[in-house]
Design an enzyme around this catalytic site. Structure first.
Site, PDB file in Angstrom:
ATOM      1  N   GLU A  35       0.865  -1.187   0.000  1.00 26.69           N
ATOM      2  CA  GLU A  35       0.000   0.000   0.000  1.00 26.69           C
ATOM      3  C   GLU A  35       0.898   1.232   0.000  1.00 26.69           C
ATOM      4  O   GLU A  35       1.505   1.583   1.007  1.00 26.69           O
ATOM      5  CB  GLU A  35      -0.923  -0.002   1.221  1.00 26.69           C
ATOM      6  CG  GLU A  35      -1.972   1.097   1.176  1.00 26.69           C
ATOM      7  CD  GLU A  35      -2.966   1.029   2.318  1.00 26.69           C
ATOM      8  OE1 GLU A  35      -3.901   1.854   2.323  1.00 26.69           O
ATOM      9  OE2 GLU A  35      -2.813   0.177   3.209  1.00 26.69           O
ATOM     10  N   HIS A  79      -6.061   5.869  -1.762  1.00 27.70           N
ATOM     11  CA  HIS A  79      -5.546   7.176  -1.341  1.00 27.70           C
ATOM     12  C   HIS A  79      -5.451   8.088  -2.560  1.00 27.70           C
ATOM     13  O   HIS A  79      -4.380   8.585  -2.924  1.00 27.70           O
ATOM     14  CB  HIS A  79      -4.190   7.023  -0.652  1.00 27.70           C
ATOM     15  CG  HIS A  79      -4.274   6.277   0.648  1.00 27.70           C
ATOM     16  ND1 HIS A  79      -4.494   6.909   1.853  1.00 27.70           N
ATOM     17  CD2 HIS A  79      -4.207   4.953   0.933  1.00 27.70           C
ATOM     18  CE1 HIS A  79      -4.537   5.998   2.826  1.00 27.70           C
ATOM     19  NE2 HIS A  79      -4.375   4.812   2.284  1.00 27.70           N
ATOM     20  N   HIS A 131     -10.172   0.019   0.393  1.00 26.49           N
ATOM     21  CA  HIS A 131     -11.022   0.614   1.438  1.00 26.49           C
ATOM     22  C   HIS A 131     -11.925   1.739   0.892  1.00 26.49           C
ATOM     23  O   HIS A 131     -11.713   2.920   1.131  1.00 26.49           O
ATOM     24  CB  HIS A 131     -10.239   1.050   2.676  1.00 26.49           C
ATOM     25  CG  HIS A 131      -8.978   1.826   2.480  1.00 26.49           C
ATOM     26  ND1 HIS A 131      -8.890   2.946   1.690  1.00 26.49           N
ATOM     27  CD2 HIS A 131      -7.749   1.649   3.033  1.00 26.49           C
ATOM     28  CE1 HIS A 131      -7.657   3.418   1.750  1.00 26.49           C
ATOM     29  NE2 HIS A 131      -6.949   2.657   2.545  1.00 26.49           N
ATOM     30  N   ASP A 146      -8.495  -4.385   7.371  1.00 29.69           N
ATOM     31  CA  ASP A 146      -7.514  -3.294   7.346  1.00 29.69           C
ATOM     32  C   ASP A 146      -6.981  -3.070   8.764  1.00 29.69           C
ATOM     33  O   ASP A 146      -6.673  -1.947   9.167  1.00 29.69           O
ATOM     34  CB  ASP A 146      -8.137  -2.006   6.789  1.00 29.69           C
ATOM     35  CG  ASP A 146      -7.096  -0.947   6.428  1.00 29.69           C
ATOM     36  OD1 ASP A 146      -5.894  -1.283   6.385  1.00 29.69           O
ATOM     37  OD2 ASP A 146      -7.482   0.220   6.218  1.00 29.69           O
TER      38      ASP A 146
END
Length: 399
Positions: A132, A197, A218, A280
């Site tokens: 990530e 993101h 997410h 997560d």
């Protein structure tokens, strides 16, 4: 050769519930399953489940830590501790996930994964690494360390992928310069590009989708929605995620990151076949509330865990989930009025399909891996079986 017969249970399939069921495991595989009874030999362990549920094992494709450890700690002990923790909550397989950090430490984590892999005999199995970052939007960085965030660097990501063949997915912002060639290279290496993101506009996500970004990390967390620029409205990542029927989305179903109203909306639009429930989770999962650290223990971000979630010390934003897999299923049922079969599919069949392991995992079928979780009507885990081996069994002492 290990042999195990689970009987007098309730089998959970993607489309139906089968009562008075049995499931017979032999040498790591599901051999027989059905209703009623099964005649087996004397050398078989038989367990009367007294009406408990028999489900495919939970697959968590995005998890950072638990039990006081984080994969970013970069030690074999930390890797094993996270797996040993989550197996108690029904996770039979997971993707250990990194955070944005200096390049040398990412290499360390990759080395430790390889070293720890043959030693992981008591916890959740590993399906490969999920990186990530660091190719993220600064404006949607969340709790990711800004000093390591940067645009895709071709030499860097080629070197990383050449170094380790254990990477199965990589989350990045698709609007960044160089992101589309990056996604194309990932696909050429069999690695899943996931959008994360990101401050992208609707049109940029459509372009990214065509370039390979077909999984939203997410969903709703650290991504753009409708914005106004010079009096005009522009749709963002959220809207594109709904618009694209084949876009898969991860949901942190801890009841905090995504509230009940949005859980219902996501389910109504995307459906269980395109939703993957993920924890997560950071190191504080399955730990008492209070101070903790996001990322590497030595120099990670101090956080406070309260009200079932990790927060920045000033309480201005969330800083990670402390959920466990069984909580995700229970929450989606209770908070979004979703039936058990659908909630289970979102953490079994759908993530297995996303990762390309449906031939072996994700459903109760003969000849598939015996990854099984047994739980009661409150989603309390009674037993977790990984590839035919009982790795967690609830006892009176653990209640």
């Amino acid at each position: 050769m290990s042999k195990l017969l689970l009987e007098n249970g309730i089998l959970v399939f993607a489309d139906l519930i089968l009562e008075k069921g049995y499931l017979y495991i032999e040498d790591r595989k599901i051999v027989h399953l059905g209703q009623g009874t099964l005649d087996v030999g004397e050398d078989v362990r038989r367990i009367d489940l007294n009406g408990k549920y028999i489900s495919p094992g939970f697959i968590d494709i995005h998890v950072h830590g638990g039990g006081g450890s984080d994969f970013m700690d970069g030690t074999v002990e930390a890797f094993l501790k996270v797996s040993d923790t989550h197996v108690r909550y029904g996770t039979t397989a997971m993707c250990p996930t990194t955070l944005t950090a200096e390049k040398d430490h990412i290499y360390t984590v990759m080395d430790v994964y390889k070293e720890a892999l043959p030693k992981n005999t008591k916890g959740s199995s590993w399906l490969g690494l999920h990186l990530e970052g660091p190719y993220l939007s600064m404006g949607q960085r969340g709790a990711q360390d800004p000093k390591y965030i940067r645009n895709p660097d071709e030499k860097e990501y080629r070197d990383i992928l050449a170094y380790s063949d254990h990477i199965v997915r990589w989350s990045a912002a698709p609007e960044l310069p160089g992101a589309l060639p990056f996604a194309g290279y990932l696909q050429s290496k069999g690695v899943i590009p996931a959008l994360a993101h990101t401050d992208a506009l609707f049109e940029e996500i459509l372009e990214g989708f065509q370039g390979g970004f077909r999984l939203a990390t997410h969903f709703y967390s650290a991504m753009s929605t409708i914005v106004r620029k010079d009096a005009k409205r522009y749709a963002g990542v959220i809207e594109a995620g709904y618009y694209l029927d084949d876009m898969d989305v991860e949901i942190i179903a801890d009841g905090v990151h995504v509230p009940s109203s949005l859980m219902k909306l996501i389910y109504k639009i995307k459906g269980s076949r395109h939703i993957a429930l993920v924890t997560d989770a950071m190191r504080a999962a399955a730990m008492p509330e209070g101070p903790s650290v996001l990322g590497r223990l030595a120099d990670g971000l101090p956080v406070i865990v309260e009200e079932g979630v990790a927060k920045l010390p000033d309480r201005s934003a969330f800083a990670g989930s402390v959920a466990t897999a069984n909580q995700l299923v229970k929450n989606y049922m209770q908070l979004a009025d979703v039936p058990l079969t659908e909630a289970v599919r979102m953490i079994t069949e759908t993530p297995a399909r996303i990762l390309g392991v449906s031939d072996a995992k994700g459903s109760l079928q003969r000849r598939k891996d015996a990854d099984i979780v047994v739980f009661d009507e409150d989603l309390e885990v009674y037993m977790t079986i990984v590839e035919g081996q009982v790795r967690y069994e609830r006892t009176t002492a653990s209640v």
